[in-house]
Design an enzyme around this catalytic site. Structure first.
Site, PDB file in Angstrom:
ATOM      1  N   HIS A 180      -5.933  -8.322  28.572  1.00  0.00           N
ATOM      2  CA  HIS A 180      -7.083  -7.719  29.258  1.00  0.00           C
ATOM      3  C   HIS A 180      -6.686  -7.251  30.665  1.00  0.00           C
ATOM      4  CE1 HIS A 180     -11.099  -8.350  31.531  1.00  0.00           C
ATOM      5  NE2 HIS A 180     -11.097  -7.156  30.986  1.00  0.00           N
TER       6      HIS A 180
HETATM    7 CA    CA Z   1      -5.499  -4.082  27.552  1.00  0.00          CA
END
Ligand code: CA
Ligand code: ZL4
Ligand code: ZN
Length: 384
Positions: A180
């Site tokens: 992320h």
């Molecule tokens: Ca990513």
């Protein structure tokens, strides 16, 4: 390499500094800056430098870094060395220094060089001197204002976006690293002038950094301007690419950014030492191609990637996509034997990745459809 016939080639700049490649996080640390040496050998082997402007980059100044990072953190990064680290012992946890982000020799030079390259790249786009600017040494998306995180010390992406925002009303950030893009999301969490979109493996308690669920949408004026595509292990080419296109097109058409920053982390490839997806170079590259086709000023940065031979294959292949050239499927014939060895046993540009069955595809059609619908629901709030 040869230009692909019938295309209007883009002006491409390649921002590179071999000084950023000779640093070591530690012998067994997964981050290997020499993957960039290998990338450059392939790029030069195919003659891609003939199709772009190559710039040797400079170190970012402390003032430039202070556009995002705090003074006390920069002061610490600049002064700490493996030799004097003992005298900073109380500050190490405060700045999140540890196994993931160790103190290593030349760390400050390493950080300022990769950040300088992203800043130079952003400035080329702003000056209209490049349509696509490339910095494979950047893309270190976890770094925070006052803290290192996940192998990242300085957030070159945030710094580059801040430059773009001087002239561009809206900037879109897309992140295809398997992790992320939390540092970039957090930096622009409460503004609607940057939309962040990250595709990643999400497993709150078992996969770093544990953020980036569909509920993570931004706040304040930035509510609905953070988009997340949480995925499970083993996603394959077809499903990833279909999902990517079905999300990225409406995002661009709805948000209408003036420029795009694409983080091309190579750890979403199959057979990555830390990643858990099953992508081949072709699908990863097709994401780059798809974004490029919108014709907006585009900054390409690197990021993760822990199987160096595949990282270099990918970023070289993506350099060929940026320059509208065809590099074929064989390694460059002129590649030095000492580098060719790294590409054993197949000795080709496109080995089949992710066929070892290490990660089976745990993404059901239903899951993928649900995450897509969540994004579409958020897009409906924009501008309203
Ligand atoms: Ca990513
Ligand atoms: C290592 O072998 O999940 C670091 C990190 C150092 C060398 C010797 C130390 C051994 C794997 C990873 C102990 C290491 C313990 N060495 C590391 C929660 C964790 C706490 C730290 O691609 N331990 C943390 C970060 C992730 C965690 C991923 C991705 C960056 C990017 C953009 C960052 N951190 C558990 C791990 C090793 C190491 C071996 C490691 N660290 C794997 N995953 C992580 O998104 C560039
Ligand atoms: Zn990563």
């Amino acid at each position: 390499a040869q230009r692909i016939a019938g295309r209007q080639p883009k002006k491409v700049s390649y921002h590179h500094n071999p000084m950023a490649e000779n640093h070591h996080f530690g012998t067994t640390h997964p981050m290997k800056p020499w993957r960039l040496t290998l990338t450059n050998q392939l790029v030069l082997g195919y003659g891609l430098q003939d199709y772009m402007d190559c710039y040797s980059t400079r170190a970012a100044t402390e003032d430039e870094l202070a556009e995002f990072h705090s003074d006390d953190y920069l002061d610490f990064l600049k002064r700490v060395t493996p030799e004097n680290a003992d005298s900073f012992i109380q500050q190490l946890p405060h700045f999140n220094i540890g196994d993931d982000c160790p103190i290593f020799s030349g760390m400050w030079d390493f950080c300022t060089l990769y950040a300088g390259a992203s800043l130079d790249a952003a400035k080329k786009l702003l000056a209209g001197q490049s349509d696509i600017a490339i910095n494979w040494s950047g893309g270190l998306h976890h770094a925070k204002k006052s803290e290192a995180s996940g192998f990242c010390y300085i957030n070159d992406i945030v710094l580059a976006i801040l430059q773009l925002l001087r002239y561009h009303p809206r900037v879109l950030y897309i992140d295809i690293d398997v992790h992320h893009g939390d540092g970039v999301e957090q930096a622009f969490f409460s503004t609607d002038r940057v939309m962040t979109l990250s595709f990643h493996k999400y497993d709150k308690d078992n996969f770093f950094p544990g953020t980036g669920s569909s509920d993570d949408i931004g706040g304040g004026a930035g509510k609905h301007y953070s988009l997340n595509v949480p995925l499970k292990d083993g996603i394959d080419d077809e499903n990833y690419l279909r999902l990517f296109k079905s999300i990225v097109r409406p995002v661009i058409e709805t948000y209408r950014p003036a420029s795009i920053v694409l983080q091309c982390g190579a750890d979403s490839l199959g057979a990555d030492r830390l990643g858990c997806f099953n992508l081949n170079l072709t699908a990863h590259g097709a994401c780059v191609e798809f974004v490029k086709a919108f014709g907006l000023p585009l900054l390409l940065v690197g990021g993760g990637g822990y199987t160096p031979r595949n990282v270099s294959r990918l970023w070289c292949f993506e350099t060929s996509i940026a320059t509208d050239t065809d590099v074929g499927t064989e390694l460059p014939p002129q590649l030095d034997q000492s580098f060719r060895e790294y590409f054993a046993p197949e000795y080709v540009l496109h080995p089949k990745l992710g066929t070892d069955g290490r990660y089976e595809n745990k993404n059901t059609k239903k899951h993928l459809e649900n995450v897509r619908i969540r994004i579409m629901e958020q897009l409906r709030y924009l501008g309203g």
